[in-house]
Design a protein around this motif. Structure first.
Motif, PDB file in Angstrom:
ATOM      1  N   LYS A  46      48.162  36.054  37.391  1.00 29.29           N
ATOM      2  CA  LYS A  46      47.862  37.211  38.227  1.00 29.29           C
ATOM      3  C   LYS A  46      47.678  38.424  37.331  1.00 29.29           C
ATOM      4  N   VAL A  47      46.673  39.236  37.644  1.00 33.47           N
ATOM      5  CA  VAL A  47      46.328  40.383  36.807  1.00 33.47           C
ATOM      6  C   VAL A  47      46.709  41.682  37.512  1.00 33.47           C
ATOM      7  N   ILE A  48      47.299  42.612  36.760  1.00 29.19           N
ATOM      8  CA  ILE A  48      47.644  43.932  37.279  1.00 29.19           C
ATOM      9  C   ILE A  48      46.773  44.978  36.595  1.00 29.19           C
ATOM     10  N   CYS A  49      46.084  45.792  37.384  1.00 29.05           N
ATOM     11  CA  CYS A  49      45.227  46.837  36.823  1.00 29.05           C
ATOM     12  C   CYS A  49      46.089  47.950  36.233  1.00 29.05           C
ATOM     13  N   PRO A  50      45.872  48.324  34.964  1.00 27.95           N
ATOM     14  CA  PRO A  50      46.657  49.396  34.350  1.00 27.95           C
ATOM     15  C   PRO A  50      46.377  50.776  34.965  1.00 27.95           C
ATOM     16  N   CYS A  51      45.211  50.917  35.611  1.00 22.75           N
ATOM     17  CA  CYS A  51      44.825  52.228  36.138  1.00 22.75           C
ATOM     18  C   CYS A  51      45.372  52.497  37.544  1.00 22.75           C
ATOM     19  N   CYS A  52      45.342  51.476  38.410  1.00 25.61           N
ATOM     20  CA  CYS A  52      45.772  51.707  39.795  1.00 25.61           C
ATOM     21  C   CYS A  52      46.886  50.773  40.240  1.00 25.61           C
ATOM     22  N   SER A  53      47.322  49.857  39.365  1.00 20.86           N
ATOM     23  CA  SER A  53      48.414  48.912  39.633  1.00 20.86           C
ATOM     24  C   SER A  53      48.082  47.888  40.715  1.00 20.86           C
ATOM     25  N   ALA A  54      46.819  47.791  41.105  1.00 20.48           N
ATOM     26  CA  ALA A  54      46.429  46.775  42.084  1.00 20.48           C
ATOM     27  C   ALA A  54      46.410  45.400  41.410  1.00 20.48           C
ATOM     28  N   GLY A  55      46.671  44.364  42.196  1.00 19.10           N
ATOM     29  CA  GLY A  55      46.692  43.016  41.652  1.00 19.10           C
ATOM     30  C   GLY A  55      45.403  42.262  41.918  1.00 19.10           C
ATOM     31  N   VAL A  56      45.097  41.350  41.024  1.00 18.88           N
ATOM     32  CA  VAL A  56      43.960  40.440  41.198  1.00 18.88           C
ATOM     33  C   VAL A  56      44.512  39.026  41.088  1.00 18.88           C
ATOM     34  N   SER A  57      44.302  38.209  42.117  1.00 19.72           N
ATOM     35  CA  SER A  57      44.898  36.872  42.149  1.00 19.72           C
ATOM     36  C   SER A  57      44.202  35.925  41.182  1.00 19.72           C
ATOM     37  N   ASP A  58      44.885  34.812  40.917  1.00 18.66           N
ATOM     38  CA  ASP A  58      44.307  33.813  40.014  1.00 18.66           C
ATOM     39  C   ASP A  58      43.014  33.234  40.571  1.00 18.66           C
ATOM     40  N   LYS A  59      42.944  33.066  41.905  1.00 14.32           N
ATOM     41  CA  LYS A  59      41.721  32.548  42.513  1.00 14.32           C
ATOM     42  C   LYS A  59      40.565  33.522  42.335  1.00 14.32           C
ATOM     43  N   GLU A  60      40.848  34.818  42.504  1.00 10.75           N
ATOM     44  CA  GLU A  60      39.800  35.832  42.319  1.00 10.75           C
ATOM     45  C   GLU A  60      39.338  35.865  40.865  1.00 10.75           C
ATOM     46  N   ILE A  61      40.290  35.719  39.937  1.00  6.12           N
ATOM     47  CA  ILE A  61      39.945  35.710  38.507  1.00  6.12           C
ATOM     48  C   ILE A  61      38.998  34.557  38.208  1.00  6.12           C
ATOM     49  N   ARG A  62      39.351  33.357  38.669  1.00  2.00           N
ATOM     50  CA  ARG A  62      38.511  32.188  38.397  1.00  2.00           C
ATOM     51  C   ARG A  62      37.130  32.342  39.027  1.00  2.00           C
ATOM     52  N   LYS A  63      37.081  32.913  40.231  1.00  2.00           N
ATOM     53  CA  LYS A  63      35.792  33.114  40.900  1.00  2.00           C
ATOM     54  C   LYS A  63      34.923  34.075  40.096  1.00  2.00           C
ATOM     55  N   ASN A  64      35.532  35.138  39.570  1.00  2.00           N
ATOM     56  CA  ASN A  64      34.784  36.077  38.734  1.00  2.00           C
ATOM     57  C   ASN A  64      34.205  35.391  37.507  1.00  2.00           C
ATOM     58  N   PHE A  65      34.998  34.513  36.889  1.00  2.00           N
ATOM     59  CA  PHE A  65      34.510  33.778  35.715  1.00  2.00           C
ATOM     60  C   PHE A  65      33.364  32.850  36.110  1.00  2.00           C
ATOM     61  N   MET A  66      33.530  32.100  37.186  1.00  2.00           N
ATOM     62  CA  MET A  66      32.498  31.156  37.609  1.00  2.00           C
ATOM     63  C   MET A  66      31.218  31.875  38.017  1.00  2.00           C
ATOM     64  N   ASP A  67      31.349  33.082  38.574  1.00  2.00           N
ATOM     65  CA  ASP A  67      30.173  33.850  39.010  1.00  2.00           C
ATOM     66  C   ASP A  67      29.559  34.674  37.888  1.00  2.00           C
ATOM     67  N   GLY A  68      30.126  34.591  36.697  1.00  2.00           N
ATOM     68  CA  GLY A  68      29.592  35.338  35.558  1.00  2.00           C
ATOM     69  C   GLY A  68      29.820  36.836  35.654  1.00  2.00           C
ATOM     70  N   LYS A  69      30.896  37.231  36.334  1.00  2.25           N
ATOM     71  CA  LYS A  69      31.158  38.659  36.527  1.00  2.25           C
ATOM     72  C   LYS A  69      32.239  39.198  35.596  1.00  2.25           C
ATOM     73  N   THR A  70      32.577  38.443  34.579  1.00  3.89           N
ATOM     74  CA  THR A  70      33.561  38.908  33.607  1.00  3.89           C
ATOM     75  C   THR A  70      32.866  39.364  32.333  1.00  3.89           C
ATOM     76  N   GLY A  71      33.588  40.063  31.491  1.00  2.00           N
ATOM     77  CA  GLY A  71      33.037  40.515  30.209  1.00  2.00           C
ATOM     78  C   GLY A  71      34.039  40.264  29.106  1.00  2.00           C
ATOM     79  N   GLN A  72      33.844  40.927  27.993  1.00  2.00           N
ATOM     80  CA  GLN A  72      34.814  40.859  26.914  1.00  2.00           C
ATOM     81  C   GLN A  72      34.791  42.169  26.146  1.00  2.00           C
ATOM     82  N   SER A  73      35.914  42.518  25.574  1.00  2.00           N
ATOM     83  CA  SER A  73      36.041  43.780  24.860  1.00  2.00           C
ATOM     84  C   SER A  73      36.709  43.541  23.512  1.00  2.00           C
TER      85      SER A  73
END
Length: 485
Positions: free
Chosen positions: A115-142
């Motif tokens: 589970k991911v916590i946003c450092p800016c607003c403290s909102a959470g992103v679930s593991d399912k949402e994370i995987r969907k973002n990866f599968m949909d090509g909506k992630t990046g890298q820094s």
């Protein structure tokens, strides 16, 4: 008085591996060394630490969240360095802190139990949402930090990545596209591995859930570039050896070792390798016999002189050759490749058979081998067409209890039981009546042991002794906090 100098026999194979290993390194440096520039003070970049990123799902935020479990860079008794995540105006920045300046807990990153916590607003992103973002090509890298080593001083230094670092990386991406086109035209196949990763849920593989579907997906752009250039130069080295009158089989032997060096480097320089803060060194991908997802990774500078680079890979091979030089065992041994189900030997042939068979459902051997196979095929596949005739390693007769196939684990279990029994019967056939078999087996389940013992009993072999063994180094990750034997 005489000559008191000690004559040391020269190993021509060892010397040629050194010579052509250096030639390959220099040729690769000439072509792409510019994509790993020194710092203004002469410091050498050992590597670049990257974090995968995902956008915050809160509409009013939308920050680019770096996915990191922890932020340590150096974690030694006398040296503590970490980077601090700094949220500001809806963006995420970083600061490098040392010693007493570490006023935060580097053990806490942005990811906890997937589970991911946003450092800016403290909102959470679930593991399912994370995987969907990866599968949909909506992630990046820094690129977050650069690890440095100055030739005139000891110890690693760290600095934040700059726009210039990213500019150089973007330039390497453009060059990669040109190089892929050039080599594809020359070789008639893709220089970047385009073979598919194993099916989803294959034992030991989880990266497919995150959009990694081909073997080439395990490398970022600059990592792909450096690997295909090494392949090109090793192939060229083989041609030069033949031009210079090297014996054909001998030239193949030299190239074989250089091809293995390419595989060694690839295992340290992919998007699943990482930085070990406790020792400040690169860690290769196979700390476990699996390919699992990691959020942040180390991109290695293969010219740096650090762990995992080209020179260290060749050094390991040289150590093996130096060791073999001290024994004459190779002068009287015959090595052959065949299936354990059909050994090319007559009945009652061997005094002893020593084997370490597959461990039931523990390790996906052939699928893991593909990581190396796809690069070997591109480097020496034309020299051994019979060994690289298939797109990936053969799987149909591999004796492992896989559960991802049709019929699930029950079918996989039955296949293992039937085929391991056939293999033991074949051992019985080629063994002299007074011969001895030594079998190493490790597994935690009674089902696996029952299968092995039944297969032995049904083969005609009988048990004379057994010994429990510690099979893992205590410091190895696989052996810590687990029930590894």
């Amino acid at each position: 008085t005489g000559d008191l100098s000690i004559h040391k026999e020269v190993n021509p194979l060892l010397e040629d591996v050194k010579k052509w290993g250096n030639w390959v390194l220099e040729e690769v440096k000439k072509e792409i060394g510019k994509f790993y520039p020194l710092d203004p003070d002469g410091a050498i970049p050992v590597g670049y630490l990257w974090a995968r990123t995902v956008k915050c799902q809160t509409p009013s935020c939308g920050a680019e969240i770096p996915l990191v479990r922890q932020t340590w860079l150096a974690k030694k008794d006398k040296k503590k360095v970490a980077y601090k995540i700094i949220p500001k105006n809806g963006k995420v920045g970083f600061e490098i802190r040392e010693g007493k300046g570490i006023d935060f807990d580097p053990e806490i990153g942005t990811v906890s139990r997937a589970k991911v916590i946003c450092p800016c607003c403290s909102a959470g992103v679930s593991d399912k949402e994370i995987r969907k973002n990866f599968m949909d090509g909506k992630t990046g890298q820094s690129m977050i930090t650069v690890v440095l080593q100055h030739p005139k001083s000891q110890g690693k230094k760290y600095r934040l990545a700059t726009e210039k670092d990213m500019k150089v990386f973007k330039e390497s991406e453009k060059y990669l596209l040109k190089k892929i086109e050039q080599l594809a035209n020359e070789w008639g196949f893709s220089p970047v591995p385009d073979e598919p990763l194993p099916p989803k849920e294959t034992l030991g593989f989880r990266v497919q859930r995150y959009g990694m579907l081909k073997w080439g997906d395990l490398f970022n752009s600059r990592q792909k570039l450096v690997s295909i250039i090494f392949v090109e130069k090793v192939r060229q080295a083989h041609g030069r050896m033949l031009e210079q009158g090297y014996d054909e089989e001998y030239a193949k032997a030299v190239v074989n070792y250089l091809a293995i060096a390419i595989d060694k480097v690839a295992s340290y320089n992919c998007v699943l390798s990482r930085w070990e803060s406790n020792g400040e060194f690169a860690v290769q991908v196979f700390v476990r016999q699996a390919l699992g997802m990691i959020w942040d990774y180390l991109e290695l500078n293969v010219f740096s002189g650090a762990t995992g680079d080209w020179s260290s890979a060749v050094d390991w091979i040289k150590k093996v050759l130096e060791h073999l030089q001290q024994t004459n065992v190779c002068q009287s041994s015959i090595i052959s490749q065949s299936s354990a189900l059909s050994l090319p030997h007559p009945d009652d042939y061997f005094d002893a058979v020593i084997t370490d068979p597959p461990y039931y459902d523990n390790v996906p051997y052939s699928y893991l081998s593909d990581f190396f196979y796809v690069w070997l095929k591109r480097t020496v596949g034309d020299l051994y067409p019979e060994l690289f005739a298939t797109p990936l390693t053969p799987k149909t007769e591999e004796i492992v209890a896989y559960s991802h196939g049709e019929g699930g684990f029950e079918n996989g279990k039955k296949f293992f039981e039937d085929t391991i029994a056939r293999a033991f019967k074949e051992i019985y056939r080629v063994l002299k009546p007074e011969g001895i078999v030594s079998i190493v087996f490790a597994h935690k389940s009674t089902d696996a042991w029952e299968t092995i013992i039944n297969a032995l009993l049904n083969s005609g072999l009988y048990l004379t002794a057994s010994w429990p063994l510690h099979t893992e180094r205590k410091v190895r990750p696989r052996a810590t906090e687990s029930a590894a034997l």
